[in-house]
Design a protein around this motif. Structure first.
Motif: not given
Length: 202
Positions: A40-42, A78-80, A82, A87, A89, A177, A180-181
């Protein structure tokens, strides 16, 4: 969905900018924490995986995960994003009991958590759930579907884990992904609902 103000009830971010939120990805050994962070991490995630060796056989419980070759020894990161406002972390915890002493430091500043559960080995996630309750960290349960997982009704799993009704239980594929998101969105909705309740007039 409007996320403004949900992490600090009654207080807007200065200038209405992007909010950053620390989220823990917890669970037992081999439940898919590193896999979820990776999927899922960007950004390219930071992982601290080491190869399992014969020396760990008498230390780590490999029942049900005998084919596992690597393990997290510190944390995953990781980082995503939304959306433009939020954001996350992501901090993945180590699963083996011998690394649990790291959890106290990792949980500092966390707004919420995802507890990954392998329905073939429910007991492996008991400790993570207990830690959420001890640290008073809001969480959702994510049932990670493995190829040989049996299809148990969610309420049956809820009862087996002794999870209260207000705690969401969702299913996911940590390798995917989108799946998970969706778990992370379920957590954010849960946090927002808790914040809305806190803001209700008494």
């Amino acid at each position: 969905m409007d996320f403004k103000g949900f992490d600090h009830p009654g207080r807007q971010a200065a200038g209405g900018g992007t909010r950053s939120v620390k989220v823990m990805i917890a669970g037992g050994f081999g439940t898919g924490k590193t896999t979820l962070v990776r999927s899922v991490s960007d950004i390219k995630p930071l992982t601290t995986e080491e190869t399992l060796t014969q020396a760990s056989v008498d230390v780590d419980d490999l029942i049900g995960v005998a084919d596992k070759q690597q393990t997290t020894v510190s944390l995953d990161f990781g980082k995503i994003g939304i959306n433009e406002e939020l954001v996350l972390y992501l901090f993945g915890t180590p699963g083996q009991e011998r690394f649990w002493f790291l959890w106290n430091g990792l949980f500092k500043g966390a707004l919420g958590a995802v507890v990954l559960v392998d329905t073939r080995r429910l007991a492996s996630s008991f400790r993570a759930i207990e830690e959420m309750e001890r640290q008073n960290v809001p969480f959702v349960i994510a049932l990670n579907v493995f190829p040989d997982s049996k299809d148990h009704p969610v309420e049956e799993i809820r009862d087996a884990l002794d999870i209260p009704e207000h705690t969401p239980v969702v299913t996911c594929d940590a390798r995917d992904r989108t799946s998970s998101r969706d778990v992370l969105i379920a957590l954010i909705r849960h946090l927002k609902a808790r914040s809305d309740v806190a803001l209700e007039p008494r």
